[in-house]
Scaffold this motif. Sequence first.
Motif, short mmCIF file in Angstrom:
data_model
loop_
_atom_site.label_atom_id
_atom_site.label_comp_id
_atom_site.label_asym_id
_atom_site.label_seq_id
_atom_site.Cartn_x
_atom_site.Cartn_y
_atom_site.Cartn_z
N LEU A 20 32.00 46.31 41.34
CA LEU A 20 33.37 46.09 40.92
C LEU A 20 33.44 44.83 40.05
N SER A 21 34.33 44.87 39.07
CA SER A 21 34.56 43.72 38.21
C SER A 21 36.03 43.34 38.24
N CYS A 22 36.28 42.04 38.06
CA CYS A 22 37.66 41.55 38.05
C CYS A 22 37.76 40.41 37.06
N ALA A 23 38.65 40.56 36.09
CA ALA A 23 38.87 39.52 35.08
C ALA A 23 40.29 38.98 35.20
N THR A 24 40.40 37.68 35.09
CA THR A 24 41.71 37.06 35.15
C THR A 24 41.98 36.28 33.87
N SER A 25 43.24 36.26 33.46
CA SER A 25 43.62 35.57 32.24
C SER A 25 45.09 35.18 32.33
N GLY A 26 45.52 34.36 31.38
CA GLY A 26 46.92 33.95 31.36
C GLY A 26 47.06 32.45 31.30
N SER A 27 48.21 31.99 31.79
CA SER A 27 48.55 30.57 31.71
C SER A 27 47.91 29.80 32.87
N ILE A 28 46.58 29.75 32.83
CA ILE A 28 45.79 29.18 33.92
C ILE A 28 45.21 27.85 33.51
N PHE A 29 45.46 26.84 34.34
CA PHE A 29 44.82 25.54 34.12
C PHE A 29 43.47 25.49 34.82
N LYS A 30 43.47 26.04 36.04
CA LYS A 30 42.23 26.01 36.82
C LYS A 30 42.23 27.17 37.81
N ILE A 31 41.06 27.77 38.00
CA ILE A 31 40.89 28.79 39.03
C ILE A 31 40.26 28.13 40.25
N ASN A 32 40.97 28.14 41.37
CA ASN A 32 40.44 27.53 42.59
C ASN A 32 39.50 28.48 43.33
N ALA A 33 39.84 29.74 43.36
CA ALA A 33 39.02 30.72 44.06
C ALA A 33 39.40 32.12 43.60
N MET A 34 38.44 33.02 43.72
CA MET A 34 38.71 34.44 43.49
C MET A 34 38.05 35.23 44.59
N GLY A 35 38.60 36.38 44.85
CA GLY A 35 38.03 37.15 45.95
C GLY A 35 38.43 38.61 45.92
N TRP A 36 37.81 39.34 46.81
CA TRP A 36 38.06 40.77 46.97
C TRP A 36 38.60 41.04 48.37
N TYR A 37 39.59 41.88 48.41
CA TYR A 37 40.19 42.34 49.66
C TYR A 37 40.23 43.86 49.60
N ARG A 38 40.37 44.50 50.75
CA ARG A 38 40.46 45.95 50.74
C ARG A 38 41.47 46.43 51.77
N GLN A 39 42.01 47.60 51.51
CA GLN A 39 42.97 48.19 52.43
C GLN A 39 42.69 49.68 52.54
N ALA A 40 42.32 50.08 53.75
CA ALA A 40 42.09 51.49 54.05
C ALA A 40 43.40 52.12 54.51
N PRO A 41 43.51 53.43 54.41
CA PRO A 41 44.75 54.10 54.84
C PRO A 41 45.09 53.78 56.28
N GLY A 42 46.33 53.37 56.51
CA GLY A 42 46.78 53.07 57.86
C GLY A 42 46.32 51.75 58.43
N LYS A 43 45.65 50.95 57.60
CA LYS A 43 45.14 49.66 58.07
C LYS A 43 45.70 48.53 57.23
N GLN A 44 45.59 47.31 57.77
CA GLN A 44 46.04 46.14 57.04
C GLN A 44 45.00 45.74 55.99
N ARG A 45 45.47 45.04 54.98
CA ARG A 45 44.55 44.52 53.97
C ARG A 45 43.66 43.46 54.62
N GLU A 46 42.37 43.50 54.31
CA GLU A 46 41.43 42.57 54.91
C GLU A 46 40.55 41.93 53.85
N LEU A 47 40.08 40.73 54.17
CA LEU A 47 39.19 40.01 53.27
C LEU A 47 37.83 40.69 53.24
N VAL A 48 37.26 40.78 52.04
CA VAL A 48 35.91 41.29 51.89
C VAL A 48 34.96 40.14 51.53
#
Length: 120
Positions: A20-48
């Motif tokens: 998986l790839s993820c690109a971020t852009s915009g009015s950003i001074f600094k990126i502190n952290a980036m991450g991936w989360y996932r959500q399966a059907p019927g479940k809460q979103r969780e950190l990956v």
Amino acid sequence: QVQVVESGGGLVQAGGSLRLSCATSGSIFKINAMGWYRQAPGKQRELVATITSGGSTNYADSVKGRFTISRTIAKNTVFLQMNSLKPEDTAVYYCNAKVVLTTSYDYSAWGQGTQVTVSS
């Protein structure tokens, strides 16, 4: 303000790999952290997995040893290499960017999500 765009999801057999790839852009001074989360059907979103501006990484126990998060030198793009995929990895995967805007405010931006389906 801030755009987060994911790509790379799809259908794969158990034991296979996806990146998986993820690109971020915009009015950003600094990126502190980036991450991936996932959500399966019927479940809460969780950190990956997450990666900080200093390069520190954190993984969910369920993916340790199978998934690897990394980033580009420019640090505005992160990748999630997923190996040895299991059916229970099936979910919508979301990218998150925690940034400081050029206006000095903290902001948390989410992508639209990308579907990962692992067949048994």
